[in-house]
Design a protein around this motif. Structure first.
Motif, short mmCIF file in Angstrom:
data_model
loop_
_atom_site.label_atom_id
_atom_site.label_comp_id
_atom_site.label_asym_id
_atom_site.label_seq_id
_atom_site.Cartn_x
_atom_site.Cartn_y
_atom_site.Cartn_z
N THR A 1 0.85 -1.19 0.00
CA THR A 1 0.00 0.00 0.00
C THR A 1 0.88 1.23 0.00
OG1 THR A 1 -1.73 -1.16 1.22
CG2 THR A 1 -1.83 1.24 1.20
N LEU A 2 0.90 1.92 -1.15
CA LEU A 2 1.71 3.10 -1.31
C LEU A 2 0.84 4.23 -1.87
CD1 LEU A 2 4.81 1.41 -3.00
CD2 LEU A 2 4.62 2.10 -0.60
N HIS A 3 1.37 5.44 -1.90
CA HIS A 3 0.64 6.57 -2.44
C HIS A 3 1.64 7.60 -2.93
CE1 HIS A 3 1.71 8.62 1.34
NE2 HIS A 3 1.36 7.49 1.93
N HIS A 4 1.16 8.65 -3.55
CA HIS A 4 2.06 9.69 -4.04
C HIS A 4 2.78 10.35 -2.88
CE1 HIS A 4 0.30 10.40 -8.31
NE2 HIS A 4 0.33 9.13 -8.00
N PRO A 5 3.99 10.87 -3.10
CA PRO A 5 4.76 11.50 -2.03
C PRO A 5 4.21 12.88 -1.68
CG PRO A 5 5.91 11.73 -4.09
CD PRO A 5 4.71 10.86 -4.37
N VAL B 1 4.99 14.86 -8.31
CA VAL B 1 6.00 14.14 -9.09
C VAL B 1 5.91 14.60 -10.55
CG1 VAL B 1 6.81 11.88 -9.85
CG2 VAL B 1 5.87 12.16 -7.54
N PRO B 2 7.00 15.07 -11.13
CA PRO B 2 6.94 15.58 -12.50
C PRO B 2 6.71 14.47 -13.52
CG PRO B 2 9.21 15.55 -11.73
CD PRO B 2 8.35 15.21 -10.55
N ASP B 3 6.17 14.83 -14.66
CA ASP B 3 5.99 13.88 -15.75
C ASP B 3 7.34 13.29 -16.16
OD1 ASP B 3 3.28 14.35 -15.78
OD2 ASP B 3 3.37 15.80 -17.44
N TYR C 1 6.33 -4.66 -9.12
CA TYR C 1 7.24 -3.54 -9.39
C TYR C 1 6.53 -2.42 -10.14
CZ TYR C 1 10.73 -0.94 -12.04
OH TYR C 1 11.46 0.05 -12.64
N LEU C 2 5.80 -2.78 -11.19
CA LEU C 2 5.09 -1.76 -11.97
C LEU C 2 3.99 -1.11 -11.14
CD1 LEU C 2 4.83 -3.63 -15.38
CD2 LEU C 2 6.43 -1.81 -14.74
N ALA C 3 3.36 -1.88 -10.26
CA ALA C 3 2.34 -1.31 -9.37
C ALA C 3 2.97 -0.29 -8.43
CB ALA C 3 1.66 -2.41 -8.58
N MET C 4 4.20 -0.56 -7.97
CA MET C 4 4.89 0.40 -7.12
C MET C 4 5.15 1.70 -7.87
SD MET C 4 8.13 1.88 -6.59
CE MET C 4 9.31 0.77 -7.38
N LEU C 5 5.64 1.61 -9.09
CA LEU C 5 5.88 2.82 -9.88
C LEU C 5 4.59 3.61 -10.06
CD1 LEU C 5 8.29 1.68 -12.75
CD2 LEU C 5 8.89 2.79 -10.60
N ASP C 6 3.52 2.92 -10.40
CA ASP C 6 2.25 3.60 -10.63
C ASP C 6 1.74 4.27 -9.37
OD1 ASP C 6 2.32 2.74 -13.26
OD2 ASP C 6 0.98 1.03 -12.93
N PRO D 1 11.40 -0.22 5.12
CA PRO D 1 11.00 1.17 4.92
C PRO D 1 9.77 1.25 4.01
CG PRO D 1 12.80 0.65 3.46
CD PRO D 1 12.57 -0.58 4.30
N ASN D 2 9.09 2.37 4.09
CA ASN D 2 7.97 2.63 3.19
C ASN D 2 8.52 3.39 1.98
OD1 ASN D 2 5.71 4.34 2.04
ND2 ASN D 2 4.56 3.05 3.46
N THR D 3 8.28 2.88 0.79
CA THR D 3 8.86 3.47 -0.41
C THR D 3 8.38 4.89 -0.64
OG1 THR D 3 8.80 1.21 -1.30
CG2 THR D 3 9.45 2.94 -2.80
N THR D 4 7.13 5.17 -0.27
CA THR D 4 6.63 6.54 -0.38
C THR D 4 7.46 7.49 0.48
OG1 THR D 4 4.37 5.81 -0.85
CG2 THR D 4 4.65 8.05 -0.03
#
Length: 293
Positions: free
Chosen positions: A18-22, A26-28, A63-68, A259-262
């Motif tokens: 479970t992650l979310h935007h920081p 985040v730039p394009d 991995y792709l879910a983490m990036l998204d 750690p939490n990646t966010t």
């Protein structure tokens, strides 16, 4: 030039799902320049017996879910030491996402030109030398490997403890290829790392070495002390902002305190408070280093 790690049979946790935007926009075309994928099928993609840890699966989908989840559009996969020089799973994932992903392989000097050509076509743009974990390719062969990758314009990435390997840096500088230093040189916030930091800053400023602003949780004893890494990250950014890239180090292998990646991405807002600087670190710099169009 080695660190103490838990036995290869130890049980390590999986990363948080479970992650979310920081805490910043985040730039394009932002890029996470340091992550690993670990196959679920260990029969098809076996671990090398000579390894320092045994991780849980961290497959392509996760991995792709983490990036998204973090709002990141590009990524760089780094071959983990658990696979030795068997880059098949990483390259399989790269080949499925040639517009979005690039890779850093682990090879030895006996690799064939055909293998190098195939990996380049799949998206590999560098090789990794690992002096800290078993299973990676050691420092002894770096000159031979540098010669093999020269026709492809690849860089060489080093996982080293700069504080205990300062004498190695002039040798690295003579390789004739782009140099990338993992995890801020594994330097710690401790006062006894000051001289090593100054030396690394010099190579970053004068030789144009790249540094991955990553692995903050590996540089301190407790997760809650990660903030202590901020002066180190800021010093490296000041040394040469055009050579800084950010990496998540997902799925955070070989640690028990996950750690939490966010949170790791959110730290960049403190390290580089300026939007323009974060744009450079997350978008422009990795596009240059990894050849994103």
């Amino acid at each position: 030039m080695s660190i103490s790690v838990l036995p290869a049979t130890a049980n390590y946790p999986a990363p948080f799902s479970t992650l979310h935007h920081p805490n910043f926009v985040v730039p394009d075309l932002a890029c996470d320049t340091h992550a690993h994928v670990i196959a679920e099928d260990t029969a098809r993609y076996p671990f090398t017996p000579n390894r320092s840890y045994t991780p849980p699966p961290a497959p392509e989908k996760a991995y792709l879910a983490m990036l998204d989840a973090l709002g990141i559009q590009r990524g760089v996969l780094v071959q983990p030491s658990i696979y030795g020089t068997d880059n098949r799973y990483m390259c399989h994932v790269l080949a499925c996402h040639t517009d979005r992903l690039r890779g850093v392989a682990v090879i030895d000097a006996t690799v064939s030109n055909a293998e190098l050509e195939l990996m380049h076509a799949q998206g590999v743009r560098g090789v990794r030398i690992n002096a800290l974990f078993r299973g990676g390719v050691a420092l002894d062969s770096m000159e031979q490997i540098a010669a093999r990758i020269a026709p492809f314009g690849w860089h060489m990435q080093f996982l080293i403890d700069v504080a205990h390997g300062v004498d190695l840096l002039p040798r690295i500088a003579r390789l004739g290829c782009e140099v990338v230093i993992d995890h801020m040189g594994y330097l710690t916030p401790a006062a006894d790392s000051t001289d090593a930091l100054k030396t690394l800053e010099k190579y970053v400023a004068e030789e144009g070495w790249w540094v991955k602003l990553s692995g903050a949780y590996r540089l301190v004893k407790k997760l809650e002390d990660m903030w202590q890494v901020t002066p180190l990250a800021q010093a490296l950014i000041r040394a040469n902002p055009q050579r800084m890239v950010w990496g998540s180090d997902w799925p955070h292998v070989a640690v028990h305190d996950m750690p939490n990646t966010t949170d790791l991405l959110s730290m960049l807002a403190e390290w580089a408070p300026d939007d323009i600087m974060r744009q450079r670190i997350l978008v422009q710099n990795p596009a240059i280093l990894y050849g994103f169009s």
